[in-house]
Enzyme design. Structure first.
Site, PDB file in Angstrom:
ATOM      1  CB  SER A   8      -0.939   0.013   1.210  1.00 27.15           C
ATOM      2  OG  SER A   8      -1.856  -1.044   1.140  1.00 27.15           O
ATOM      3  CB  THR A  50      -4.018  -4.644   6.894  1.00 30.37           C
ATOM      4  OG1 THR A  50      -4.023  -5.936   6.266  1.00 30.37           O
ATOM      5  CG2 THR A  50      -2.693  -4.427   7.605  1.00 30.37           C
ATOM      6  CE  LYS A  52      -8.483  -5.956   6.529  1.00 34.36           C
ATOM      7  NZ  LYS A  52      -8.725  -6.625   5.239  1.00 34.36           N
ATOM      8  CG  ASN A  57     -10.930  -1.937   4.323  1.00 31.24           C
ATOM      9  OD1 ASN A  57     -12.107  -1.571   4.288  1.00 31.24           O
ATOM     10  ND2 ASN A  57     -10.159  -1.937   3.243  1.00 31.24           N
ATOM     11  CG  ASP A  71     -10.965  -5.282   2.726  1.00 31.15           C
ATOM     12  OD1 ASP A  71     -10.088  -4.813   1.972  1.00 31.15           O
ATOM     13  OD2 ASP A  71     -10.732  -5.646   3.894  1.00 31.15           O
ATOM     14  CG  LEU A 130      -9.359 -12.616   0.298  1.00 29.75           C
ATOM     15  CD1 LEU A 130      -9.983 -11.944   1.518  1.00 29.75           C
ATOM     16  CD2 LEU A 130     -10.110 -12.222  -0.957  1.00 29.75           C
TER      17      LEU A 130
END
Length: 255
Positions: free
Chosen positions: A23, A67, A71, A92, A113, A215
């Site tokens: 990220s 993350t 969450k 998230n 998400d 995921l």
């Protein structure tokens, strides 16, 4: 007022550990290429209780991604929660709004998400893929389950722990796997650096009509995906979902 407007905005990610996350690289490249006066940082906190210290220490912090494993743990720290995130039971994305006083801070929780997963999985849904197994029961699993049900897909939850709402891996039969043509790994098993792990799923029951969606996006091809592909299934990792949820998160922060 002008100096406040020109101040560099800060965004970031909270979780533990964060060695797997892309990220920071993604957002900082976005800010640079689009000439946005902002920066993205990783906040690797060992306890969710450290969240408020981070917010106090960085007064220009405007938004956070959340993350694993926070969450769900983050919920009690939020001032308010978006209706969809409330229904999911996991957050998230946090939008931070500050008032004139130092302690006047509002934290509003969202879940992008579910947006990212829904958009990325929808092209793979067909008449033969109307039932799904979701492996894991954490925050990511809740977002995926919410998205699948929004798409009209029936969901079976699978976990190592038996409960009224879940099946265990040992209970999965060939008929059950054959009936559920979408299998989603919503556990952290296989994530870098633990790339030699995967859910204890009966991969031998898979066939070419299955979609096995992980995921995880680091590594590109997880052990879950390798075993699923070897059994003939179609496979997909979580990179597209990551990008789509990131787009949605930035929209939330800046709207």
């Amino acid at each position: 007022m002008d100096s406040f407007q020109n101040e560099k905005k800060l965004y970031g990610l909270i979780g533990y550990p964060l060695g797997h996350s892309f990220s920071m690289e993604y957002f900082n490249e976005k800010f640079e290429s689009e000439n946005i006066n902002a920066e993205y940082m990783n906040f690797e906190i060992e306890d969710i209780g450290d969240l408020m210290e981070v917010i106090a220490e960085y007064p220009n912090l405007c938004g956070l991604n959340v993350t694993y494993p926070y969450k769900e743990q983050v919920l009690p720290y939020l001032t308010s929660i978006d209706d969809a995130a409330k229904a999911i039971g996991a957050v998230n994305v946090i939008k931070i709004t500050r008032g004139p006083k130092d302690n006047d801070v509002e934290l509003r929780g969202y879940n992008s998400d579910t947006i990212g997963f829904m958009k990325s999985v929808e092209p793979f849904v067909n008449e033969n893929r109307k039932k799904a197994m979701v492996l894991g029961t954490g925050g990511a699993s809740k977002a995926v389950t919410y998205a699948l049900r929004k798409l009209g897909i029936e969901v079976m939850l699978v976990s190592r722990q038996k409960s009224a709402a879940t099946h265990t891996y040992d209970e999965l039969t060939k008929a059950m796997v054959n009936e559920h043509k979408i299998i989603v790994n919503a556990t952290p098993l296989g994530m870098f650096p633990h790339t030699d792990t995967c859910p204890d799923f009966p991969y031998r029951f898979l066939c070419k009509s299955h979609l096995c969606y992980d995921l995880i996006y680091n590594p590109d091809i997880t052990l879950f995906m390798q075993k699923s592909k070897a059994a003939g299934a179609e496979v997909k990792n979580g990179l597209e979902m990551l990008l789509l949820q990131a787009f949605a998160a930035y929209d939330i922060w800046t709207k």
